[in-house]
Design a protein around this motif. Structure first.
Motif, short mmCIF file in Angstrom:
data_model
loop_
_atom_site.label_atom_id
_atom_site.label_comp_id
_atom_site.label_asym_id
_atom_site.label_seq_id
_atom_site.Cartn_x
_atom_site.Cartn_y
_atom_site.Cartn_z
N MET A 1 37.41 46.02 44.96
CA MET A 1 35.95 45.87 44.99
C MET A 1 35.58 44.64 45.83
SD MET A 1 32.86 46.69 44.10
CE MET A 1 33.07 47.91 42.80
N ILE A 2 34.83 44.88 46.89
CA ILE A 2 34.38 43.78 47.74
C ILE A 2 33.30 42.98 47.01
CG2 ILE A 2 33.22 43.19 49.90
CD1 ILE A 2 36.06 44.07 50.26
N ARG A 3 33.45 41.66 47.02
CA ARG A 3 32.46 40.78 46.39
C ARG A 3 31.89 39.81 47.41
NH1 ARG A 3 35.59 38.58 41.00
NH2 ARG A 3 35.80 40.56 39.87
N SER A 4 30.59 39.63 47.33
CA SER A 4 29.97 38.54 48.07
C SER A 4 30.31 37.23 47.37
CB SER A 4 28.45 38.75 48.12
OG SER A 4 27.80 37.56 48.48
N MET A 5 30.06 36.10 48.03
CA MET A 5 30.24 34.81 47.38
C MET A 5 28.90 34.17 47.00
SD MET A 5 33.52 32.98 49.21
CE MET A 5 33.15 33.37 50.90
N THR A 6 27.82 34.91 47.14
CA THR A 6 26.50 34.39 46.82
C THR A 6 26.00 35.01 45.52
OG1 THR A 6 26.00 34.16 49.17
CG2 THR A 6 24.14 34.10 47.66
N LEU A 56 38.33 34.12 36.72
CA LEU A 56 37.41 35.20 37.10
C LEU A 56 36.99 35.17 38.56
CD1 LEU A 56 35.09 35.15 33.94
CD2 LEU A 56 36.80 36.87 34.51
N ILE A 57 37.01 33.99 39.19
CA ILE A 57 36.48 33.86 40.55
C ILE A 57 37.51 33.16 41.42
CG2 ILE A 57 34.70 32.73 41.94
CD1 ILE A 57 32.74 33.24 39.69
N ASN A 58 37.72 33.69 42.63
CA ASN A 58 38.76 33.18 43.52
C ASN A 58 38.24 32.27 44.62
OD1 ASN A 58 41.45 34.80 42.88
ND2 ASN A 58 39.75 36.23 42.67
N ALA A 233 41.38 47.51 53.94
CA ALA A 233 41.13 46.30 53.15
C ALA A 233 39.86 46.43 52.31
CB ALA A 233 41.02 45.09 54.08
N LEU A 234 38.86 47.12 52.84
CA LEU A 234 37.60 47.28 52.11
C LEU A 234 37.77 48.13 50.85
CD1 LEU A 234 35.08 47.81 55.05
CD2 LEU A 234 35.39 45.75 53.66
N ARG A 235 38.90 48.84 50.76
CA ARG A 235 39.16 49.67 49.57
C ARG A 235 39.99 48.94 48.53
NH1 ARG A 235 40.04 53.52 53.77
NH2 ARG A 235 42.30 53.27 53.54
N GLN A 236 40.46 47.73 48.86
CA GLN A 236 41.32 47.00 47.94
C GLN A 236 40.52 46.40 46.78
OE1 GLN A 236 44.76 47.10 48.52
NE2 GLN A 236 43.92 48.54 50.02
N LYS A 237 41.20 46.17 45.66
CA LYS A 237 40.56 45.57 44.49
C LYS A 237 40.61 44.05 44.54
CE LYS A 237 41.41 49.47 41.38
NZ LYS A 237 42.02 49.91 40.09
N GLU A 238 41.67 43.50 45.15
CA GLU A 238 41.80 42.04 45.20
C GLU A 238 40.93 41.47 46.32
OE1 GLU A 238 45.10 43.78 47.72
OE2 GLU A 238 44.26 44.15 45.72
N PRO A 239 40.66 40.16 46.29
CA PRO A 239 39.86 39.52 47.34
C PRO A 239 40.51 39.68 48.71
CG PRO A 239 40.02 38.06 45.45
CD PRO A 239 40.97 39.21 45.18
N VAL A 240 39.72 40.03 49.73
CA VAL A 240 40.26 40.30 51.06
C VAL A 240 39.50 39.53 52.15
CG1 VAL A 240 41.16 42.58 50.47
CG2 VAL A 240 38.80 42.35 51.27
N GLU A 283 30.37 37.31 60.95
CA GLU A 283 29.31 36.62 60.21
C GLU A 283 29.19 37.17 58.79
OE1 GLU A 283 25.77 37.03 62.48
OE2 GLU A 283 26.42 35.70 64.09
N GLN A 284 29.30 38.48 58.65
CA GLN A 284 29.20 39.08 57.32
C GLN A 284 30.45 38.77 56.47
OE1 GLN A 284 28.71 42.95 58.86
NE2 GLN A 284 26.52 42.73 59.25
N THR A 285 31.59 38.70 57.14
CA THR A 285 32.84 38.45 56.42
C THR A 285 32.88 37.04 55.85
OG1 THR A 285 34.02 40.04 57.83
CG2 THR A 285 35.35 38.44 56.65
N GLN A 286 32.16 36.10 56.47
CA GLN A 286 32.14 34.73 55.98
C GLN A 286 31.65 34.65 54.55
OE1 GLN A 286 33.49 32.16 57.80
NE2 GLN A 286 33.99 33.88 59.13
N ASN A 287 30.93 35.66 54.08
CA ASN A 287 30.38 35.63 52.73
C ASN A 287 31.12 36.55 51.78
OD1 ASN A 287 28.50 34.50 50.96
ND2 ASN A 287 27.15 36.28 51.10
N ILE A 288 32.31 37.01 52.19
CA ILE A 288 33.10 37.90 51.33
C ILE A 288 34.22 37.11 50.66
CG2 ILE A 288 34.71 39.84 51.34
CD1 ILE A 288 33.02 41.19 53.41
N GLU A 289 34.34 37.31 49.36
CA GLU A 289 35.36 36.58 48.59
C GLU A 289 36.77 36.95 49.04
OE1 GLU A 289 36.62 35.77 43.92
OE2 GLU A 289 35.25 37.39 44.41
#
Length: 289
Positions: A1-6, A56-58, A233-240, A283-289
């Motif tokens: 699951m892709i997560r934002s960092m915001t 819980l957060i990486n 990578a977008l299908r992975q569960k861990e932070p990518v 630019e979008q990836t900069q905000n992905i966990e």
């Protein structure tokens, strides 16, 4: 699951006549950068709170703020420090006697504002600790839900740009034979102008050399492979987030090489469009966990 960092989340809970509130604010950061703001009475919770966050957060810059007050339902059990107030009043009278003129009066509330004049019983910290940390966990989970919701939007944008990158790669690949044929015709026409009987063998050697120099199959293959890896990578569960950042650096390098080998305007244009898409993805990836 892709997560934002915001994210932002807050929660409050009444625990034994005290109302506790946690606020969690999160923005992007290369690593997990945690700032805990705890009341002095609860600073002993910091190691346990850090452990809860780290579980819980990486990644991300997190501000976790704890505040508390006596709840309305719990009532107020406030006692006056009679000894201190008595001394304050006696001292005030002495000051008034020493003055050659009456001093400005003061009210009972002015006296009670003096530090220590009122005593409000403190919370039993050890008994409250477990429930305070459980409340922090709940608020962190709320923040994660926000990060996941925004992460889904970011993933959709990245997938959309991957589709466009593939279209550009396919377009350049399909156009390369036409580009090489066009170059061959230009060379033949130029030779015909200066030489009645051009050396066909030498011409073929030069064309082979030119075709090798302009060959972009490897760059196109690597671009397609990187696009496939981004989608995986977008299908992975861990932070990518870090992996995506590395892949996009590699994709930008291939797009630059493609542009430097370009032999016609359309290929150059495709290379530029690829770099624009890749930069948007970075630019979008900069905000992905």
């Amino acid at each position: 699951m892709i997560r934002s960092m915001t994210a932002f989340a807050s929660g409050e809970r009444e625990i034994r006549d005290w109302l506790f509130t946690w606020e969690v604010r999160s923005v992007n950061h290369r690593y997990l950068d945690l700032s805990l703001r705890l009341p002095d009475a609860f600073r002993f919770l910091e190691p346990a709170a850090r452990s809860r966050v780290g579980a819980l957060i990486n990644r991300g810059r997190l501000d976790c703020i704890l505040s508390y007050k006596k709840s309305v339902e719990g009532g107020a059990d406030i006692r006056m420090n009679r000894e201190l107030v008595t001394k304050l009043l006696a001292t005030a009278r002495e000051v008034d006697d020493l003055s050659d003129r009456p001093l400005a009066g003061f009210s009972a509330l002015d006296v009670l504002k003096w530090p220590g004049a009122l005593h409000e019983p403190e919370a039993d910290r050890e008994q409250l600790a477990a429930e305070i940390l459980d409340l922090l966990t709940d608020v962190l989970k709320q923040a994660i839900v926000v990060r996941e919701n925004e992460g889904r939007q970011l993933a959709a944008l990245l997938k959309e740009r991957c589709v466009k990158l593939r279209e550009h790669v396919s377009s350049v690949r399909a156009r390369m034979p036409e580009v090489l044929q066009s170059i061959r015709q230009k060379i033949m026409a130029r030779l015909a102008e200066v030489c009645a009987n051009p050396d066909s063998e030498r011409l073929e050697q030069e064309m082979v050399y030119l075709a090798q120099k302009l060959d972009v199959d490897e760059e196109l293959d690597r671009l397609e492979a990187h696009v496939d890896e981004v989608l995986r990578a977008l299908r992975q569960k861990e932070p990518v987030g870090r992996r995506l950042d590395f892949l996009l650096q590699e994709m930008n390098r291939e797009a630059n090489t493609l542009g430097s080998k370009s032999a016609d305007a359309e290929t150059t244009k495709a290379s530029v469009e690829m770099k624009v898409l890749i930069e948007q993805m970075r630019e979008q990836t900069q905000n992905i966990e």
